[in-house]
Each structure stands twice: as C-alpha cells, then as structure tokens.
Write a protein that holds these residues in place. Sequence first.
Motif, PDB file in Angstrom:
ATOM      1  N   SER A   1       0.814  -1.228   0.000  1.00 40.88           N
ATOM      2  CA  SER A   1       0.000   0.000   0.000  1.00 40.88           C
ATOM      3  C   SER A   1       0.842   1.270   0.000  1.00 40.88           C
ATOM      4  CB  SER A   1      -0.984   0.000   1.165  1.00 40.88           C
ATOM      5  OG  SER A   1      -0.298  -0.031   2.388  1.00 40.88           O
ATOM      6  N   THR A   2       1.972   1.276   0.694  1.00 48.00           N
ATOM      7  CA  THR A   2       2.837   2.461   0.706  1.00 48.00           C
ATOM      8  C   THR A   2       3.413   2.717  -0.680  1.00 48.00           C
ATOM      9  OG1 THR A   2       3.391   2.041   3.014  1.00 48.00           O
ATOM     10  CG2 THR A   2       4.872   3.506   1.794  1.00 48.00           C
ATOM     11  N   GLN A   3       3.835   1.676  -1.348  1.00 43.96           N
ATOM     12  CA  GLN A   3       4.384   1.830  -2.704  1.00 43.96           C
ATOM     13  C   GLN A   3       3.293   2.293  -3.668  1.00 43.96           C
ATOM     14  OE1 GLN A   3       5.817  -2.237  -2.942  1.00 43.96           O
ATOM     15  NE2 GLN A   3       7.966  -1.566  -2.773  1.00 43.96           N
ATOM     16  N   ARG A   4       2.098   1.745  -3.526  1.00 48.64           N
ATOM     17  CA  ARG A   4       1.004   2.166  -4.406  1.00 48.64           C
ATOM     18  C   ARG A   4       0.676   3.639  -4.207  1.00 48.64           C
ATOM     19  NH1 ARG A   4      -1.497  -2.711  -2.519  1.00 48.64           N
ATOM     20  NH2 ARG A   4      -3.101  -1.443  -1.516  1.00 48.64           N
ATOM     21  N   GLN A   5       0.654   4.102  -2.951  1.00 48.10           N
ATOM     22  CA  GLN A   5       0.391   5.523  -2.696  1.00 48.10           C
ATOM     23  C   GLN A   5       1.494   6.387  -3.316  1.00 48.10           C
ATOM     24  OE1 GLN A   5      -2.316   7.101  -1.424  1.00 48.10           O
ATOM     25  NE2 GLN A   5      -3.275   5.090  -1.344  1.00 48.10           N
ATOM     26  N   ASN A   6       2.710   5.911  -3.245  1.00 49.15           N
ATOM     27  CA  ASN A   6       3.824   6.648  -3.844  1.00 49.15           C
ATOM     28  C   ASN A   6       3.668   6.741  -5.366  1.00 49.15           C
ATOM     29  OD1 ASN A   6       6.260   8.092  -3.733  1.00 49.15           O
ATOM     30  ND2 ASN A   6       7.417   6.240  -4.228  1.00 49.15           N
ATOM     31  N   ILE A   7       3.265   5.650  -5.987  1.00 48.72           N
ATOM     32  CA  ILE A   7       3.042   5.666  -7.440  1.00 48.72           C
ATOM     33  C   ILE A   7       1.926   6.649  -7.785  1.00 48.72           C
ATOM     34  CG2 ILE A   7       2.213   4.296  -9.412  1.00 48.72           C
ATOM     35  CD1 ILE A   7       5.142   3.780  -8.726  1.00 48.72           C
ATOM     36  N   LEU A   8       0.854   6.656  -7.011  1.00 49.67           N
ATOM     37  CA  LEU A   8      -0.230   7.606  -7.268  1.00 49.67           C
ATOM     38  C   LEU A   8       0.259   9.052  -7.141  1.00 49.67           C
ATOM     39  CD1 LEU A   8      -3.232   5.811  -5.537  1.00 49.67           C
ATOM     40  CD2 LEU A   8      -2.827   6.063  -8.001  1.00 49.67           C
ATOM     41  N   LYS A   9       1.121   9.317  -6.175  1.00 49.38           N
ATOM     42  CA  LYS A   9       1.689  10.665  -6.034  1.00 49.38           C
ATOM     43  C   LYS A   9       2.560  11.017  -7.242  1.00 49.38           C
ATOM     44  CE  LYS A   9       1.724  10.686  -1.012  1.00 49.38           C
ATOM     45  NZ  LYS A   9       2.540  10.556   0.206  1.00 49.38           N
TER      46      LYS A   9
END
Length: 163
Positions: free
Chosen positions: A100-108
């Motif tokens: 989830s942290t990596q996915r949020q980073n990709i969205l950013k």
Amino acid sequence: MELLSRRKYLKYGFLTTAILVMGKAKLFAIVTPLDTIKIVQGDLFPYAKELGIDTSKYIPIILNHSKVTKDDKEFITNGVKWLNEESVTKYNKIYTKLDSTQRQNILKIISKQRWGENWVFDMLGYIFESMLGDPICGGNNNEAGWKWLNFKGGNPRPVKAFL
C-alpha cells in the motif's frame, strides 16, 4: 443458453482483455484493467469498501455506455497501462503487486504528470458516480452512498438505467 453477438462479446470482454506492460523495452507483465482499477479505486477512496460499495463494478458500465466517447474509454485503459509502466520503472513490479505504501507513492508520482492527474481525477469521478448515483445505474447498492450522506433520492426516480 443465450449466444452473444460479436459486438456484445467484445464489449463484455473488454475488461478481461490483457494489457501488456513493458519494462526496459521487453514484455514485463500482463494484467487486466479491472484488476488494477479495483485496487486503484480502493487506494483513492477506501471508505467505499466500508460502505459496502464495489466501485470497480461501475467501470464496465462506463466502458459500455453509448454516451462515453471512444477517447475517454481508451484513456481509462491507457491510464492502467501507464500506471503499471510507472510502477515497473520505480519498483520493478506491476501496481497490483505493490504494498500500500508503494502504491500511494506511485499515485503521487503519476499525479504530478498531466495524464496522471487527469486519470486520477477521472477515477475519483467514477468512484463518486458509483457511490452517489441512483442505484439503478449500477452502483450505490442498497443506497449506501446516500445513507452515508443522509440523502434521500429525488422523485421521480429512473425506472431503468440510461445506457
């Protein structure tokens, strides 16, 4: 058993079609748009799941809707492809395999690009259409979105979905 026309078959099969994700000029992965969109929408607005609304079920309705342009439909699927390519570039994994942290980073990261900002905006729009539209339109099951906002639907209500 009902046989589908070629046109209906292609429309219904669209979200099960694989998207090829390229990494370093070679095939990296194959993913379906709906798998990715389901996780993206959960990352963008996790509260929908708590309300019991699967907003990703609204996307096939959009992609089959006669009033949604071909360009808009292509943008949805191209966005999935570009999102996954960004994920491969950054983490060497497709979006659905990230934590989830990596996915949020990709969205950013993608939100800082014009296509990404527009794609995230569209995904949020579809989330809220699904949650807040009349249940007959394919989302907002059990009027959960309306209940969340303490909203009563107007009258007259539609008797069938406008497709």
